[in-house]
Design a protein around this motif. Sequence first.
Motif, mmCIF file in Angstrom:
data_model
loop_
_atom_site.group_PDB
_atom_site.id
_atom_site.type_symbol
_atom_site.label_atom_id
_atom_site.label_comp_id
_atom_site.label_asym_id
_atom_site.label_seq_id
_atom_site.Cartn_x
_atom_site.Cartn_y
_atom_site.Cartn_z
ATOM 1 N N GLN A 57 0.825 -1.204 0.000
ATOM 2 C CA GLN A 57 0.000 0.000 0.000
ATOM 3 C C GLN A 57 0.862 1.257 0.000
ATOM 4 O O GLN A 57 0.618 2.180 -0.770
ATOM 5 N N ARG A 58 1.891 1.296 0.842
ATOM 6 C CA ARG A 58 2.785 2.465 0.908
ATOM 7 C C ARG A 58 3.585 2.643 -0.370
ATOM 8 O O ARG A 58 3.774 3.759 -0.838
ATOM 9 N N THR A 59 4.052 1.558 -0.935
ATOM 10 C CA THR A 59 4.893 1.608 -2.131
ATOM 11 C C THR A 59 4.172 2.276 -3.292
ATOM 12 O O THR A 59 4.754 3.097 -3.996
ATOM 13 N N CYS A 60 2.922 1.938 -3.486
ATOM 14 C CA CYS A 60 2.177 2.443 -4.642
ATOM 15 C C CYS A 60 1.112 3.463 -4.275
ATOM 16 O O CYS A 60 0.359 3.899 -5.147
ATOM 17 N N LYS A 61 1.027 3.794 -3.004
ATOM 18 C CA LYS A 61 0.016 4.753 -2.533
ATOM 19 C C LYS A 61 -1.400 4.315 -2.914
ATOM 20 O O LYS A 61 -2.240 5.121 -3.310
ATOM 21 N N TYR A 62 -1.637 2.997 -2.810
ATOM 22 C CA TYR A 62 -2.979 2.482 -3.057
ATOM 23 C C TYR A 62 -3.884 2.898 -1.907
ATOM 24 O O TYR A 62 -3.454 3.018 -0.770
ATOM 25 N N ARG A 63 -5.157 3.068 -2.213
ATOM 26 C CA ARG A 63 -6.115 3.433 -1.166
ATOM 27 C C ARG A 63 -6.315 2.281 -0.192
ATOM 28 O O ARG A 63 -6.336 2.477 1.017
ATOM 29 N N TRP A 64 -6.493 1.063 -0.729
ATOM 30 C CA TRP A 64 -6.742 -0.090 0.143
ATOM 31 C C TRP A 64 -6.175 -1.347 -0.494
ATOM 32 O O TRP A 64 -6.325 -1.579 -1.693
ATOM 33 N N VAL A 65 -5.514 -2.152 0.338
ATOM 34 C CA VAL A 65 -5.005 -3.455 -0.074
ATOM 35 C C VAL A 65 -5.545 -4.479 0.911
ATOM 36 O O VAL A 65 -5.394 -4.318 2.127
ATOM 37 N N GLY A 66 -6.166 -5.511 0.389
ATOM 38 C CA GLY A 66 -6.639 -6.608 1.225
ATOM 39 C C GLY A 66 -6.043 -7.909 0.716
ATOM 40 O O GLY A 66 -5.929 -8.119 -0.488
ATOM 41 N N ILE A 67 -5.635 -8.749 1.645
ATOM 42 C CA ILE A 67 -5.131 -10.072 1.278
ATOM 43 C C ILE A 67 -6.075 -11.086 1.914
ATOM 44 O O ILE A 67 -6.254 -11.110 3.130
ATOM 45 N N TYR A 68 -6.697 -11.875 1.041
ATOM 46 C CA TYR A 68 -7.663 -12.886 1.478
ATOM 47 C C TYR A 68 -7.039 -14.267 1.351
ATOM 48 O O TYR A 68 -6.357 -14.562 0.374
ATOM 49 N N LYS A 69 -7.318 -15.106 2.322
ATOM 50 C CA LYS A 69 -6.871 -16.496 2.304
ATOM 51 C C LYS A 69 -8.106 -17.375 2.144
ATOM 52 O O LYS A 69 -9.174 -17.047 2.667
ATOM 53 N N ILE A 70 -7.961 -18.474 1.411
ATOM 54 C CA ILE A 70 -9.084 -19.400 1.258
ATOM 55 C C ILE A 70 -9.098 -20.339 2.455
ATOM 56 O O ILE A 70 -8.112 -21.023 2.736
ATOM 57 N N LYS A 71 -10.242 -20.338 3.158
ATOM 58 C CA LYS A 71 -10.444 -21.225 4.302
ATOM 59 C C LYS A 71 -11.826 -21.843 4.179
ATOM 60 O O LYS A 71 -12.824 -21.125 4.139
ATOM 61 N N ARG A 72 -11.872 -23.156 4.074
ATOM 62 C CA ARG A 72 -13.142 -23.889 4.010
ATOM 63 C C ARG A 72 -14.112 -23.312 2.984
ATOM 64 O O ARG A 72 -15.246 -22.975 3.298
ATOM 65 N N ASN A 73 -13.645 -23.151 1.771
ATOM 66 C CA ASN A 73 -14.457 -22.664 0.653
ATOM 67 C C ASN A 73 -14.950 -21.228 0.802
ATOM 68 O O ASN A 73 -15.956 -20.848 0.211
ATOM 69 N N ASP A 74 -14.258 -20.439 1.606
ATOM 70 C CA ASP A 74 -14.541 -19.018 1.745
ATOM 71 C C ASP A 74 -13.255 -18.227 1.572
ATOM 72 O O ASP A 74 -12.174 -18.712 1.933
ATOM 73 N N PHE A 75 -13.365 -17.009 1.035
ATOM 74 C CA PHE A 75 -12.266 -16.052 1.089
ATOM 75 C C PHE A 75 -12.395 -15.348 2.439
ATOM 76 O O PHE A 75 -13.461 -14.805 2.762
ATOM 77 N N VAL A 76 -11.323 -15.368 3.222
ATOM 78 C CA VAL A 76 -11.329 -14.754 4.557
ATOM 79 C C VAL A 76 -10.197 -13.735 4.616
ATOM 80 O O VAL A 76 -9.050 -14.051 4.275
ATOM 81 N N ILE A 77 -10.516 -12.526 5.065
ATOM 82 C CA ILE A 77 -9.509 -11.459 5.115
ATOM 83 C C ILE A 77 -8.385 -11.851 6.070
ATOM 84 O O ILE A 77 -8.634 -12.263 7.193
ATOM 85 N N GLU A 78 -7.171 -11.800 5.567
ATOM 86 C CA GLU A 78 -5.980 -12.097 6.369
ATOM 87 C C GLU A 78 -5.285 -10.800 6.765
ATOM 88 O O GLU A 78 -4.683 -10.716 7.831
ATOM 89 N N ALA A 79 -5.364 -9.797 5.880
ATOM 90 C CA ALA A 79 -4.731 -8.503 6.152
ATOM 91 C C ALA A 79 -5.451 -7.419 5.366
ATOM 92 O O ALA A 79 -5.929 -7.660 4.256
ATOM 93 N N ALA A 80 -5.527 -6.227 5.957
ATOM 94 C CA ALA A 80 -6.138 -5.080 5.283
ATOM 95 C C ALA A 80 -5.407 -3.822 5.726
ATOM 96 O O ALA A 80 -4.906 -3.750 6.845
ATOM 97 N N THR A 81 -5.354 -2.831 4.855
ATOM 98 C CA THR A 81 -4.607 -1.615 5.150
ATOM 99 C C THR A 81 -5.521 -0.463 5.545
ATOM 100 O O THR A 81 -6.737 -0.524 5.365
ATOM 101 N N ASN A 82 -4.896 0.580 6.049
ATOM 102 C CA ASN A 82 -5.565 1.834 6.404
ATOM 103 C C ASN A 82 -6.666 1.679 7.445
ATOM 104 O O ASN A 82 -7.551 2.504 7.531
ATOM 105 N N LYS A 83 -6.642 0.602 8.191
ATOM 106 C CA LYS A 83 -7.658 0.340 9.226
ATOM 107 C C LYS A 83 -9.076 0.426 8.670
ATOM 108 O O LYS A 83 -10.018 0.741 9.369
ATOM 109 N N MET A 84 -9.192 0.171 7.362
ATOM 110 C CA MET A 84 -10.499 0.184 6.713
ATOM 111 C C MET A 84 -11.068 -1.232 6.763
ATOM 112 O O MET A 84 -10.438 -2.173 6.297
#
Length: 176
Positions: A57-84
């Motif tokens: 997020q800092r490198t490219c000045k993106y508004r929001w970056v979320g990293i989702y992991k697949i758990k039991r057939n769902d995408f689950v947020i693992e990390a998110a930026t800007n406390k959003m």
Amino acid sequence: MRVALPMPARKKAKSRRTPERPFRNDRKGRALQEIGATIVAGGKGPSVVEEIAELVQRTCKYRWVGIYKIKRNDFVIEAATNKMKPACPRFPVKQGLSAKALEERRTVMVPDVRKEPCFLPNFWSTKSEVIVPIIDDEHDRVLGVINVESAKVNAFDKSDRDFLEGVARIIWRALR
């Protein structure tokens, strides 16, 4: 008597990115090197994934970056930026643009999400989005996705896609 005069120094040609030189000397290249060093040093787990999301997020000045992991057939947020907090911290792997990235095993770039029927909104102000699958090379399976969102239409280009795909090729070890 002849005196040898020193030859004028030649200008160094600017280096070009080539397959032999995979890391660039710009901020994106340095970020990829930093992420790679973290993973090589054994970094894994939610705290490392959070650090990587923040760095991206800092490198490219993106508004929001979320990293989702697949758990039991769902995408689950693992990390998110800007406390959003995203509207969809967990959703089925068959929904949204993430499902398309998973199924096709390729990056999905959407210049205007209002024109995309399967867009699953995390934020009301999102206008464009990039979804990059994170593929486990050892087991040839998708572990999750990197989701980057912008409040601007046409916010992402090929350099963003290339950078995020580079991040995805490195961080899959941190998600296992």
